[in-house]
Write a protein that holds these residues in place. Structure first.
Motif, PDB file in Angstrom:
ATOM      1  N   GLU A  57     -15.231  -0.943  -4.737  1.00 63.95           N
ATOM      2  CA  GLU A  57     -16.166  -0.395  -5.713  1.00 63.95           C
ATOM      3  C   GLU A  57     -15.404   0.276  -6.861  1.00 63.95           C
ATOM      4  O   GLU A  57     -15.703   0.084  -8.031  1.00 63.95           O
ATOM      5  N   LEU A  58     -14.385   1.022  -6.504  1.00 59.67           N
ATOM      6  CA  LEU A  58     -13.613   1.772  -7.498  1.00 59.67           C
ATOM      7  C   LEU A  58     -12.901   0.837  -8.473  1.00 59.67           C
ATOM      8  O   LEU A  58     -12.895   1.060  -9.676  1.00 59.67           O
ATOM      9  N   THR A  59     -12.283  -0.221  -7.931  1.00 62.37           N
ATOM     10  CA  THR A  59     -11.404  -1.039  -8.767  1.00 62.37           C
ATOM     11  C   THR A  59     -12.106  -2.253  -9.353  1.00 62.37           C
ATOM     12  O   THR A  59     -11.584  -2.888 -10.259  1.00 62.37           O
ATOM     13  N   GLY A  60     -13.289  -2.583  -8.812  1.00 62.28           N
ATOM     14  CA  GLY A  60     -13.949  -3.784  -9.293  1.00 62.28           C
ATOM     15  C   GLY A  60     -13.271  -5.050  -8.795  1.00 62.28           C
ATOM     16  O   GLY A  60     -13.545  -6.142  -9.269  1.00 62.28           O
ATOM     17  N   ASN A  61     -12.354  -4.911  -7.858  1.00 59.22           N
ATOM     18  CA  ASN A  61     -11.707  -6.078  -7.258  1.00 59.22           C
ATOM     19  C   ASN A  61     -12.001  -6.088  -5.770  1.00 59.22           C
ATOM     20  O   ASN A  61     -12.095  -5.034  -5.152  1.00 59.22           O
ATOM     21  N   ARG A  62     -12.118  -7.301  -5.218  1.00 63.33           N
ATOM     22  CA  ARG A  62     -12.341  -7.378  -3.783  1.00 63.33           C
ATOM     23  C   ARG A  62     -11.027  -7.076  -3.079  1.00 63.33           C
ATOM     24  O   ARG A  62     -10.033  -7.780  -3.257  1.00 63.33           O
ATOM     25  N   ILE A  63     -11.027  -6.010  -2.300  1.00 65.35           N
ATOM     26  CA  ILE A  63      -9.809  -5.610  -1.594  1.00 65.35           C
ATOM     27  C   ILE A  63     -10.095  -5.641  -0.097  1.00 65.35           C
ATOM     28  O   ILE A  63     -11.113  -5.115   0.350  1.00 65.35           O
ATOM     29  N   LEU A  64      -9.226  -6.313   0.648  1.00 65.42           N
ATOM     30  CA  LEU A  64      -9.410  -6.354   2.098  1.00 65.42           C
ATOM     31  C   LEU A  64      -8.191  -5.755   2.784  1.00 65.42           C
ATOM     32  O   LEU A  64      -7.079  -5.805   2.248  1.00 65.42           O
ATOM     33  N   LEU A  65      -8.438  -5.197   3.958  1.00 68.78           N
ATOM     34  CA  LEU A  65      -7.323  -4.683   4.758  1.00 68.78           C
ATOM     35  C   LEU A  65      -7.324  -5.423   6.086  1.00 68.78           C
ATOM     36  O   LEU A  65      -8.356  -5.497   6.747  1.00 68.78           O
ATOM     37  N   ASP A  66      -6.192  -5.992   6.461  1.00 74.84           N
ATOM     38  CA  ASP A  66      -6.106  -6.665   7.755  1.00 74.84           C
ATOM     39  C   ASP A  66      -6.301  -5.650   8.876  1.00 74.84           C
ATOM     40  O   ASP A  66      -5.909  -4.495   8.725  1.00 74.84           O
ATOM     41  N   PRO A  67      -6.891  -6.076   9.996  1.00 74.10           N
ATOM     42  CA  PRO A  67      -7.043  -5.154  11.123  1.00 74.10           C
ATOM     43  C   PRO A  67      -5.674  -4.567  11.480  1.00 74.10           C
ATOM     44  O   PRO A  67      -4.668  -5.269  11.442  1.00 74.10           O
ATOM     45  N   PRO A  68      -5.640  -3.283  11.801  1.00 76.49           N
ATOM     46  CA  PRO A  68      -4.361  -2.611  11.996  1.00 76.49           C
ATOM     47  C   PRO A  68      -3.662  -3.024  13.296  1.00 76.49           C
ATOM     48  O   PRO A  68      -4.327  -3.357  14.277  1.00 76.49           O
ATOM     49  N   LYS A  69      -2.338  -3.005  13.252  1.00 77.05           N
ATOM     50  CA  LYS A  69      -1.560  -3.115  14.497  1.00 77.05           C
ATOM     51  C   LYS A  69      -1.028  -1.711  14.792  1.00 77.05           C
ATOM     52  O   LYS A  69      -0.296  -1.143  13.996  1.00 77.05           O
ATOM     53  N   ILE A  70      -1.423  -1.189  15.938  1.00 75.77           N
ATOM     54  CA  ILE A  70      -1.175   0.226  16.204  1.00 75.77           C
ATOM     55  C   ILE A  70      -0.004   0.438  17.155  1.00 75.77           C
ATOM     56  O   ILE A  70       0.183  -0.323  18.105  1.00 75.77           O
ATOM     57  N   ASP A  71       0.725   1.476  16.904  1.00 74.41           N
ATOM     58  CA  ASP A  71       1.794   1.866  17.802  1.00 74.41           C
ATOM     59  C   ASP A  71       1.964   3.377  17.732  1.00 74.41           C
ATOM     60  O   ASP A  71       1.768   3.955  16.669  1.00 74.41           O
ATOM     61  N   ILE A  72       2.313   3.984  18.846  1.00 76.18           N
ATOM     62  CA  ILE A  72       2.689   5.399  18.788  1.00 76.18           C
ATOM     63  C   ILE A  72       4.106   5.507  19.309  1.00 76.18           C
ATOM     64  O   ILE A  72       4.413   5.009  20.393  1.00 76.18           O
ATOM     65  N   VAL A  73       4.986   6.082  18.520  1.00 78.05           N
ATOM     66  CA  VAL A  73       6.390   6.176  18.947  1.00 78.05           C
ATOM     67  C   VAL A  73       6.903   7.596  18.717  1.00 78.05           C
ATOM     68  O   VAL A  73       6.409   8.299  17.844  1.00 78.05           O
ATOM     69  N   PRO A  74       7.887   8.027  19.517  1.00 81.40           N
ATOM     70  CA  PRO A  74       8.539   9.312  19.232  1.00 81.40           C
ATOM     71  C   PRO A  74       9.166   9.213  17.845  1.00 81.40           C
ATOM     72  O   PRO A  74       9.595   8.123  17.438  1.00 81.40           O
ATOM     73  N   ILE A  75       9.236  10.322  17.163  1.00 83.65           N
ATOM     74  CA  ILE A  75       9.627  10.264  15.758  1.00 83.65           C
ATOM     75  C   ILE A  75      11.031   9.709  15.560  1.00 83.65           C
ATOM     76  O   ILE A  75      11.322   9.110  14.541  1.00 83.65           O
ATOM     77  N   GLU A  76      11.901   9.841  16.573  1.00 83.74           N
ATOM     78  CA  GLU A  76      13.262   9.311  16.414  1.00 83.74           C
ATOM     79  C   GLU A  76      13.269   7.797  16.252  1.00 83.74           C
ATOM     80  O   GLU A  76      14.207   7.234  15.703  1.00 83.74           O
ATOM     81  N   GLU A  77      12.218   7.145  16.765  1.00 81.25           N
ATOM     82  CA  GLU A  77      12.239   5.683  16.746  1.00 81.25           C
ATOM     83  C   GLU A  77      11.547   5.104  15.520  1.00 81.25           C
ATOM     84  O   GLU A  77      11.457   3.900  15.342  1.00 81.25           O
ATOM     85  N   ILE A  78      11.037   6.008  14.670  1.00 80.93           N
ATOM     86  CA  ILE A  78      10.196   5.542  13.573  1.00 80.93           C
ATOM     87  C   ILE A  78      10.990   4.695  12.573  1.00 80.93           C
ATOM     88  O   ILE A  78      10.493   3.700  12.052  1.00 80.93           O
ATOM     89  N   SER A  79      12.232   5.080  12.340  1.00 78.85           N
ATOM     90  CA  SER A  79      13.037   4.397  11.343  1.00 78.85           C
ATOM     91  C   SER A  79      13.190   2.918  11.685  1.00 78.85           C
ATOM     92  O   SER A  79      12.977   2.035  10.862  1.00 78.85           O
ATOM     93  N   GLU A  80      13.520   2.688  12.954  1.00 79.57           N
ATOM     94  CA  GLU A  80      13.702   1.331  13.450  1.00 79.57           C
ATOM     95  C   GLU A  80      12.419   0.527  13.293  1.00 79.57           C
ATOM     96  O   GLU A  80      12.418  -0.603  12.827  1.00 79.57           O
TER      97      GLU A  80
END
Lengths: 583, 200
Positions: free
Chosen positions: B28-51
């Motif tokens: 609505e804001l941009t006047g363009n059709r914008i879609l988001l793919d369904p998310p792939k979720i993961d929870i990791v300890p913060i040390e592993e986030i970089s990888e």
């Protein structure tokens, strides 16, 4: 503490170059700074306790955002999507209203949301600058496209390019090319269906008048003048003569239904296009005339703005005056030359030789290449060659045209500059650094010198940004760049390759050189930090390595190594409690 | 493995709902059709986030960053490749020429988009945890992945976890990779998992 807060409040009220207003939970105004007073012409005492949605009906379109803010959200409204938050009329050619980017966030006291804070930034000038820059890029790209088609031998394609290009450059409704035929101007190309013939002597007709005057003629509103136009809808008309000093070819005309539709930049760009178009047309005519007699061909080439040459059996047997002018050689000298490499700059020699051999031996029938060339007097220029194999007096020959593209190259260079330097600090950016570092390393290898690489990180950038704000953060980066520029030599490479990361690469003889540089850097930083009125100290964590280019290692690995050492330095400083950042 | 299969499914569904809400607002804001793919979720300890993030992101990144506070507090981030971010902002704002640098206007566009997405997702958590969360004004960082992660991990008072949702923004035949990252302390994570259990 109280004094400090009073000071801040005083600044927010009177000096900050942003519009700020605060409301209570019912959206009634409780604070209104002087920026708001000045720009809305509404005094604080007149708006206090008034409801913002009643006072500014335009805010109703973003009411839901305000409601979210009371729930704890913070929002940003970009100029690109919202144009403005509060409608403030301004006197500007492009925008009727001040362009704004706005932040709205909760006004919290002791974790309770008491209302909303709105901060408005006037971004009109910035948006105009950005648009201006984009317009320049667009114009340059269009001009480049037209220039590429210049060596086309098809007149109709040439005319088409000029019409399409001029519409792109100007945003006009109609673009028309009239060519001179006997005593008339005849419409030969247009983006609409029109057939017109204009008498060359007709002074009331803009195209004929422009050709008579031999200069561009711009009429911002034809209804207010004595001129007449065959298109009753046209209001602004711009007519640009095509041709050169010696020969008038015709006129390029742009019409718009808007009044005063073309600005100064449009006209300059269109003049360039008309000039390029003239060369293109002339060139196309030239090739057309090849089919006719050789005499006619010779007359045309003599007059051409394009360099023309004919080569047979590795000798130049014809060169037109423009080619002589471009190269700086006389015709006599030119005809004696048998080694064409004297025209070409060393950096393009290999490509030139390959192309020439391929053409001469008939491996290819035509070639179109740009080369860095050298004049007789040693100055350099960029030329675009278009060469075809042909038959002359019964024997194979190479017929070529040459176009001076030095100006275009210069513009391209300027554009490249935009993307290898960091706009904030004026240092090289990552791309610039990588590009030039390879060159420096090669230089060091040849000179048998070593390379010093220093990876520097501005300490506590996050603290500066979070506490003092991003403007001061930017200032810290700029000041650091200034200190680095003062420390290093002109030929050294200094770049900002990440948020607060700087890197230096320079040639040096030995380890001692490194110590000299380091102590100089420390001295300059110290001097800088001693200056008055500073809200922060500059401090750098540094990792440095000396590399011997005789044993090549990828640049990325060297940077990684220096980066690692920098982190160790940073860690050590933290451990030692040696972080000197705030005043 | 921090989440059970079932918990992960519930969480994916919740974020997907937030994504739907976001795509509607953004379109609505941009006047363009914008879609988001369904998310792939993961929870990791913060040390592993970089990888984890390094898999799809180059070194130079653009990040929209909001701090949230309340009974649960932490950092919410939208991370994209620098070039991907320019492309996305250019596409949604209808730029007719491709620029290779981030103009201030495009930065604001990205901030507003990130703001809408992050607000929607955090809103879902707020509802789930039945608590009131406040968000700071978004900031945009243009820097290298490592230095961003450094700033997030530097103050390590408690064990931290990162909830990572990978998605693609689809606009006008283009797909641009983006990561939504929410960094939570271990206590907040436990509350979240408990709430997910109740849902299941």
């Amino acid at each position: 503490m109280e004094n400090f807060l009073t000071g801040i409040l005083y600044w927010l009220s009177n000096f900050i170059p942003l519009g700020i207003f605060i409301t209570d939970r019912s959206f009634n105004i409780v604070f209104w700074n002087s920026w708001m007073e000045k720009n809305t012409n509404l005094k604080g005492q007149d708006v206090l306790n008034r409801n913002i949605f009643e006072l500014f009906p335009e805010l109703n379109r973003i009411k839901r955002y305000y409601e979210e803010v009371l729930q704890g959200n913070s929002v940003i409204l970009s100029q690109r999507f919202h144009k403005y938050t509060i409608a403030i009329k301004i006197d500007d050619r492009q925008f009727s209203y001040m362009q704004q980017t706005t932040q709205i966030f909760p006004f919290s006291i002791n974790n309770e949301i008491e209302g909303t804070i709105t901060v408005i930034e006037d971004v009109t000038e910035r948006v105009k600058r950005e648009e201006e820059y984009k317009k320049q890029i667009r114009a340059l790209r269009t001009l480049n496209e037209v220039q590429r088609s210049i060596l086309s031998i098809d007149i109709d394609k040439c005319l088409e390019e000029i019409v399409v290009g001029s519409l792109k450059l100007s945003g006009a409704n109609t673009s028309i090319i009239y060519l001179k035929k006997n005593e008339h101007l005849e419409l030969v190309k247009c983006n609409c269906a029109r057939k017109e013939i204009i008498n060359l002597e007709d002074k009331t007709c803009v195209p004929a008048y422009a050709l008579m005057q031999d200069r561009p003629v711009y009429i911002s509103n034809i209804k207010k003048t004595e001129f007449k136009c065959l298109n009753p809808n046209a209001v602004s008309i711009l007519a640009l003569p095509l041709g050169n000093d010696r020969k008038k070819l015709g006129v390029l005309v742009l019409e718009s239904v808007k009044e005063d539709a073309f600005d100064k930049d449009d006209i300059i760009n269109l003049e360039t296009l008309a000039l390029q178009g003239s060369i293109a047309l002339e060139n196309a005519n030239l090739f057309e005339s090849l089919k006719e007699s050789e005499d006619r061909y010779r007359i045309l080439t003599e007059q051409s703005q394009v360099g023309v040459f004919l080569i047979q059996e590795d000798k130049i047997i014809y060169a037109n005056p423009k080619l002589l002018e471009l190269s700086g050689y006389s015709l006599e000298e030119m005809l004696k030359i048998s080694d064409f490499s004297i025209f070409v700059h060393e950096e393009d020699m290999e490509r030139f030789t390959k192309n020439y051999i391929d053409l001469a031996q008939g491996n290819i029938d035509l070639a179109r290449e740009e080369f860095h060339c050298v004049r007789k007097n040693g100055t350099s220029l960029y030329l675009e060659f278009f060469v075809v194999r042909t038959i002359y007096n019964g024997k194979p020959a190479l017929l070529g045209t040459v176009l001076d593209i030095t100006d275009r190259k210069r513009l391209e260079e300027e554009l490249r500059n935009l993307s290898i330097t960091d706009p904030l600090t004026g240092l090289y950016n990552r791309r610039g650094f990588i590009t030039l570092a390879e060159h420096s390393m090669e230089l060091a290898r040849r000179a048998g010198k070593k390379i010093l690489i220093m990876f520097m990180d501005l300490d506590n950038m996050k603290w500066i940004n979070d506490t003092l704000g991003h403007n001061i953060g930017d200032q810290a980066l700029q000041e650091t760049a200034e200190v680095l520029r003062g420390t290093f030599r002109k030929n050294d490479l200094i770049a900002r390759i990440g948020g607060d990361e700087f890197v230096f690469l320079g040639l040096c003889d030995d380890e001692e050189a490194k110590d000299v540089i380091l102590s100089r850097l420390n001295k300059l930083i110290e001097e800088h930090n001693k200056k008055d009125n500073r809200s922060f100290y500059i401090s750098l964590s540094i990792g440095h390595i000396i590399h011997n280019p005789q044993e090549p290692v990828p640049l990325e690995d060297l940077l990684k190594e220096a980066d690692k050492l920098m982190y160790e330095d940073k860690k050590r400083k933290k451990l030692e409690g040696n972080f000197k950042i705030r005043i | 493995m921090i989440l059970t299969e079932k918990q992960r499914d519930s969480l994916t569904e919740l974020i997907n709902i937030a994504f739907h809400r976001t795509t509607a607002s953004l379109s609505e804001l941009t006047g363009n059709r914008i879609l988001l793919d369904p998310p792939k979720i993961d929870i990791v300890p913060i040390e592993e986030i970089s990888e984890k993030l390094g898999e799809k992101l180059n070194k130079e990144i653009a990040t929209v960053h909001q701090i949230f506070t309340g009974p649960v507090s932490g950092d919410a981030l939208l991370l994209m490749d620098y070039n991907g971010a320019i492309k996305l902002a250019s596409l949604v704002s209808g730029e007719d020429i491709e620029l290779d640098y981030f103009s201030l206007s495009l930065r604001e566009v990205l901030m507003e988009m990130g703001n809408i997405l992050l607000n929607a997702c955090l809103g879902v958590f707020g509802n789930l945890l039945e608590m009131h969360i406040s968000f700071s004004v978004p900031k945009l960082h243009l820097e290298e992945l490592d230095s961003l992660l450094d700033t997030l991990t530097i103050v390590n008072e408690e064990l931290k976890y990162a909830l990572i949702a990978f998605t693609k923004f689809r606009v006008k035949d283009s797909a641009i990779d983006g990561y939504l990252v929410i960094i939570l302390g271990v206590a907040s994570l436990e509350k979240l998992i408990e709430a997910l259990e109740r849902l299941g």
